[in-house]
Design an enzyme around this catalytic site. Structure first.
Site, PDB file in Angstrom:
ATOM      1  N   CYS A  19      63.361  13.886  26.961  1.00 39.39           N
ATOM      2  CA  CYS A  19      63.099  12.125  27.265  1.00 39.39           C
ATOM      3  C   CYS A  19      63.229  11.125  29.149  1.00 39.39           C
ATOM      4  CB  CYS A  19      64.553  10.815  26.573  1.00 39.39           C
ATOM      5  SG  CYS A  19      64.740   9.027  26.214  1.00 39.39           S
ATOM      6  N   VAL A  59      68.826   5.890  23.656  1.00 38.07           N
ATOM      7  CA  VAL A  59      69.482   6.691  23.945  1.00 38.07           C
ATOM      8  C   VAL A  59      68.710   6.115  26.005  1.00 38.07           C
ATOM      9  CG1 VAL A  59      69.925   8.624  22.606  1.00 38.07           C
ATOM     10  CG2 VAL A  59      67.985   8.416  23.563  1.00 38.07           C
TER      11      VAL A  59
END
Length: 211
Positions: A19, A59
């Site tokens: 990510c 997140v």
């Protein structure tokens, strides 16, 4: 740096293994030399402990005792203030404002293209790839102007930019020869021990042998 599973730290980072915004926070932690526990998260199936502390189940999420922070920009600035050495923001208000504005533009203009390339269908990915390339080339003078992004020293802006540059081969974004300054910028940061510590195994595989 991620700790041994047998050692419990005061800091816990909920992070996806691949990510770009999580990588941004991991790079800040690595630059500061802060030890933390990382909980790997599949965004499609957030663990119960993340659901309990973050109403968005997103997140990166940072937990320090009773404090819970989410959003990469919020977490990054907190870490820079909580662990002041080395500082990752300039001292003067004007330079700080310029860096904050540049990071906001990255969040609004660059990051969505990265995410669309990774998650979209072919049409969406191709369009996002073209837009990201355009954004990079439009910013080329900034990469040529200084060793780091808008600053003479590494800053929070570099922690946001470098994970995107690292992913360019995996994203299928190629740059022309006259944009070599962007690759040179990336290479300077990629060589640092802190950058190597920030990578997950999944991210490291994007450029085997570089970091």
């Amino acid at each position: 740096m991620v700790s041994s599973p047998r050692v419990r730290n005061t800091l816990t980072l909920f992070s996806s293994l691949d990510c770009v915004v999580c990588h941004r926070v991991r790079l800040v932690l690595a630059a500061k030399g802060v030890t933390y526990d990382m909980v790997a998260v599949d965004p499609a199936k957030p663990p119960d402990e993340l659901v309990e502390v973050n109403p968005y189940h997103s997140v990166p999420t940072l937990v320090e005792r009773d404090l819970v922070l989410y959003s990469a920009s919020v977490v990054s600035e907190y870490l820079d203030e909580r662990y002041p050495h080395p500082p990752l923001m300039p001292v003067d208000p004007l330079s700080r404002a310029r860096l904050r504005l540049s990071m906001l533009r990255l969040e609004h203009d660059w990051v969505p293209q990265v995410q669309a390339i990774q998650a979209g269908n072919k049409t969406q990915s191709d369009a996002a790839r073209k837009k990201l390339r355009e954004h990079l080339l439009a910013t080329l003078p900034l990469f040529k102007a200084s060793k780091f992004f808008l600053n003479t020293e590494m800053s929070l802006a570099d922690c946001a930019v470098a994970p995107i540059i690292w992913r360019l081969p995996q994203l299928g974004v190629s740059l022309p020869k006259d944009a070599k300054a962007i690759e040179d910028y990336g290479a300077r940061i990629f060589r640092s021990p802190g950058f190597a510590r920030s990578l997950t195994a999944e991210e490291r595989a994007y450029r085997d042998g570089v970091a």
